[in-house]
Design a protein around this motif. Structure first.
Motif, PDB file in Angstrom:
ATOM      1  N   PHE A  42       0.850  -1.189   0.000  1.00 21.18           N
ATOM      2  CA  PHE A  42       0.000   0.000   0.000  1.00 21.18           C
ATOM      3  C   PHE A  42       0.881   1.233   0.000  1.00 21.18           C
ATOM      4  CE2 PHE A  42      -2.501  -3.361   1.914  1.00 21.18           C
ATOM      5  CZ  PHE A  42      -3.656  -3.281   1.162  1.00 21.18           C
ATOM      6  N   LYS A  43       0.396   2.315  -0.612  1.00 17.96           N
ATOM      7  CA  LYS A  43       1.195   3.514  -0.789  1.00 17.96           C
ATOM      8  C   LYS A  43       1.403   4.273   0.524  1.00 17.96           C
ATOM      9  CE  LYS A  43       1.739   7.087  -4.214  1.00 17.96           C
ATOM     10  NZ  LYS A  43       1.217   7.633  -5.455  1.00 17.96           N
ATOM     11  N   THR A  44       0.423   4.224   1.413  1.00 18.68           N
ATOM     12  CA  THR A  44       0.548   4.914   2.696  1.00 18.68           C
ATOM     13  C   THR A  44       0.111   3.986   3.819  1.00 18.68           C
ATOM     14  OG1 THR A  44      -1.705   5.796   2.648  1.00 18.68           O
ATOM     15  CG2 THR A  44       0.018   7.149   1.634  1.00 18.68           C
ATOM     16  N   ARG A  45       0.533   4.319   5.035  1.00 20.95           N
ATOM     17  CA  ARG A  45       0.115   3.512   6.182  1.00 20.95           C
ATOM     18  C   ARG A  45      -1.379   3.647   6.417  1.00 20.95           C
ATOM     19  NH1 ARG A  45       3.412   4.138  11.553  1.00 20.95           N
ATOM     20  NH2 ARG A  45       1.674   2.884  12.281  1.00 20.95           N
ATOM     21  N   SER A  46      -1.926   4.808   6.129  1.00 21.39           N
ATOM     22  CA  SER A  46      -3.367   4.968   6.346  1.00 21.39           C
ATOM     23  C   SER A  46      -4.166   4.102   5.372  1.00 21.39           C
ATOM     24  CB  SER A  46      -3.777   6.434   6.235  1.00 21.39           C
ATOM     25  OG  SER A  46      -3.542   6.920   4.937  1.00 21.39           O
ATOM     26  N   LEU A  47      -3.678   3.929   4.139  1.00 23.30           N
ATOM     27  CA  LEU A  47      -4.351   3.023   3.203  1.00 23.30           C
ATOM     28  C   LEU A  47      -4.237   1.579   3.681  1.00 23.30           C
ATOM     29  CD1 LEU A  47      -3.358   4.466  -0.286  1.00 23.30           C
ATOM     30  CD2 LEU A  47      -5.596   4.529   0.814  1.00 23.30           C
ATOM     31  N   ALA A  48      -3.085   1.219   4.232  1.00 25.63           N
ATOM     32  CA  ALA A  48      -2.914  -0.125   4.786  1.00 25.63           C
ATOM     33  C   ALA A  48      -3.869  -0.327   5.955  1.00 25.63           C
ATOM     34  CB  ALA A  48      -1.472  -0.327   5.235  1.00 25.63           C
ATOM     35  N   LYS A  49      -4.003   0.687   6.797  1.00 20.21           N
ATOM     36  CA  LYS A  49      -4.914   0.597   7.949  1.00 20.21           C
ATOM     37  C   LYS A  49      -6.363   0.454   7.482  1.00 20.21           C
ATOM     38  CE  LYS A  49      -6.223   3.210  12.079  1.00 20.21           C
ATOM     39  NZ  LYS A  49      -7.640   3.050  11.902  1.00 20.21           N
ATOM     40  N   GLN A  50      -6.758   1.214   6.456  1.00 18.55           N
ATOM     41  CA  GLN A  50      -8.118   1.114   5.933  1.00 18.55           C
ATOM     42  C   GLN A  50      -8.391  -0.270   5.360  1.00 18.55           C
ATOM     43  OE1 GLN A  50      -8.611   4.230   3.066  1.00 18.55           O
ATOM     44  NE2 GLN A  50      -8.599   5.860   4.612  1.00 18.55           N
ATOM     45  N   ALA A  51      -7.405  -0.840   4.675  1.00 12.80           N
ATOM     46  CA  ALA A  51      -7.572  -2.179   4.109  1.00 12.80           C
ATOM     47  C   ALA A  51      -7.743  -3.212   5.210  1.00 12.80           C
ATOM     48  CB  ALA A  51      -6.377  -2.529   3.228  1.00 12.80           C
ATOM     49  N   ILE A  52      -6.963  -3.086   6.268  1.00 14.55           N
ATOM     50  CA  ILE A  52      -7.067  -4.031   7.387  1.00 14.55           C
ATOM     51  C   ILE A  52      -8.421  -3.878   8.070  1.00 14.55           C
ATOM     52  CG2 ILE A  52      -6.137  -4.628   9.641  1.00 14.55           C
ATOM     53  CD1 ILE A  52      -3.365  -3.842   8.541  1.00 14.55           C
ATOM     54  N   ASP A  53      -8.819  -2.630   8.324  1.00 17.58           N
ATOM     55  CA  ASP A  53     -10.120  -2.386   8.967  1.00 17.58           C
ATOM     56  C   ASP A  53     -11.274  -2.868   8.087  1.00 17.58           C
ATOM     57  OD1 ASP A  53      -9.026  -1.294  11.263  1.00 17.58           O
ATOM     58  OD2 ASP A  53      -9.143   0.777  10.521  1.00 17.58           O
ATOM     59  N   GLY A  54     -11.090  -2.817   6.773  1.00 16.27           N
ATOM     60  CA  GLY A  54     -12.126  -3.252   5.841  1.00 16.27           C
ATOM     61  C   GLY A  54     -12.149  -4.759   5.610  1.00 16.27           C
ATOM     62  N   GLY A  55     -11.284  -5.500   6.293  1.00 16.42           N
ATOM     63  CA  GLY A  55     -11.274  -6.954   6.162  1.00 16.42           C
ATOM     64  C   GLY A  55     -10.559  -7.458   4.927  1.00 16.42           C
ATOM     65  N   LYS A  56      -9.712  -6.639   4.326  1.00 23.01           N
ATOM     66  CA  LYS A  56      -9.001  -7.034   3.111  1.00 23.01           C
ATOM     67  C   LYS A  56      -7.696  -7.778   3.404  1.00 23.01           C
ATOM     68  CE  LYS A  56     -11.867  -4.667   0.525  1.00 23.01           C
ATOM     69  NZ  LYS A  56     -12.992  -5.340  -0.037  1.00 23.01           N
ATOM     70  N   VAL A  57      -7.310  -7.863   4.680  1.00 22.21           N
ATOM     71  CA  VAL A  57      -6.056  -8.521   5.055  1.00 22.21           C
ATOM     72  C   VAL A  57      -6.351  -9.529   6.159  1.00 22.21           C
ATOM     73  CG1 VAL A  57      -3.730  -8.180   5.994  1.00 22.21           C
ATOM     74  CG2 VAL A  57      -4.723  -6.465   4.471  1.00 22.21           C
ATOM     75  N   ASP A  58      -5.894 -10.775   5.951  1.00 18.01           N
ATOM     76  CA  ASP A  58      -5.997 -11.826   6.966  1.00 18.01           C
ATOM     77  C   ASP A  58      -4.594 -12.279   7.328  1.00 18.01           C
ATOM     78  OD1 ASP A  58      -8.759 -11.806   6.885  1.00 18.01           O
ATOM     79  OD2 ASP A  58      -8.877 -13.401   5.395  1.00 18.01           O
ATOM     80  N   VAL A  59      -4.380 -12.551   8.612  1.00 19.18           N
ATOM     81  CA  VAL A  59      -3.094 -13.058   9.080  1.00 19.18           C
ATOM     82  C   VAL A  59      -3.308 -14.461   9.624  1.00 19.18           C
ATOM     83  CG1 VAL A  59      -1.182 -12.730  10.693  1.00 19.18           C
ATOM     84  CG2 VAL A  59      -2.270 -10.753   9.625  1.00 19.18           C
ATOM     85  N   ASN A  60      -2.621 -15.418   9.047  1.00 17.08           N
ATOM     86  CA  ASN A  60      -2.720 -16.825   9.454  1.00 17.08           C
ATOM     87  C   ASN A  60      -4.167 -17.325   9.457  1.00 17.08           C
ATOM     88  OD1 ASN A  60       0.074 -16.999   9.800  1.00 17.08           O
ATOM     89  ND2 ASN A  60      -0.059 -16.243  11.882  1.00 17.08           N
ATOM     90  N   GLY A  61      -4.925 -16.927   8.457  1.00 19.44           N
ATOM     91  CA  GLY A  61      -6.289 -17.410   8.295  1.00 19.44           C
ATOM     92  C   GLY A  61      -7.326 -16.711   9.145  1.00 19.44           C
ATOM     93  N   ALA A  62      -6.947 -15.700   9.896  1.00 14.47           N
ATOM     94  CA  ALA A  62      -7.901 -14.964  10.730  1.00 14.47           C
ATOM     95  C   ALA A  62      -7.763 -13.473  10.441  1.00 14.47           C
ATOM     96  CB  ALA A  62      -7.635 -15.232  12.206  1.00 14.47           C
ATOM     97  N   GLY A  63      -8.813 -12.736  10.700  1.00 12.80           N
ATOM     98  CA  GLY A  63      -8.756 -11.290  10.520  1.00 12.80           C
ATOM     99  C   GLY A  63      -7.761 -10.675  11.485  1.00 12.80           C
ATOM    100  N   CYS A  64      -7.424  -9.425  11.252  1.00 10.73           N
ATOM    101  CA  CYS A  64      -6.477  -8.779  12.150  1.00 10.73           C
ATOM    102  C   CYS A  64      -6.833  -7.314  12.295  1.00 10.73           C
ATOM    103  CB  CYS A  64      -5.049  -8.949  11.649  1.00 10.73           C
ATOM    104  SG  CYS A  64      -4.610  -7.960  10.221  1.00 10.73           S
TER     105      CYS A  64
END
Length: 132
Positions: free
Chosen positions: A24-46
């Protein structure tokens, strides 16, 4: 006075690692993706502050692109792309699926219209979409 040696990080925030690995281009975009459920860590949300460790497996969704990567290194600094690519390894299954989707997209794009619709074709399209 001696400074203690800098020890390599054993864990790092998920949003910070995604930014440093150039997903992701910025940390805030990465944070939005995580909050939006677009990133899973080891098969679970984070959550954005989830601690990542070497060996964790992440599933990342960016638009139509789906990636599954294994964390190989941790860095809290965003460097060149060549350095960022050493922080992770994409799984072979993920790479094959991504390449298959890319080939499908190229085939569909090849069968599209050869030119833009002219004035008369645009009128016909408008009539089809809104038959009043």
């Amino acid at each position: 006075m001696n400074k203690p040696p800098i020890s390599p990080a054993t864990d790092l925030r998920a949003d910070q690692w995604l930014w440093a690995a150039r997903f992701f281009k910025t940390r805030s975009l990465a944070k939005q993706a995580i909050d939006g459920g677009k990133v899973d860590v080891n098969g679970a949300g984070c959550k954005p502050a989830k601690a990542l460790h070497v060996g964790d497996v992440l599933r990342i969704s960016r638009g139509e692109e789906r990636l599954e990567v294994e964390v190989l290194g941790l860095s809290d600094r965003r460097g060149p792309a060549s350095v960022a690519q050493t922080l992770y390894r994409e799984t072979p299954a993920s790479r094959l699926a991504r390449e298959a989707i890319q080939q499908q997209r190229q085939l569909v794009g090849a069968s599209g219209p050869l030119k833009r619709p002219d004035k008369h074709a645009r009128r016909d399209l408008r009539r089809l979409k809104d038959p009043r």
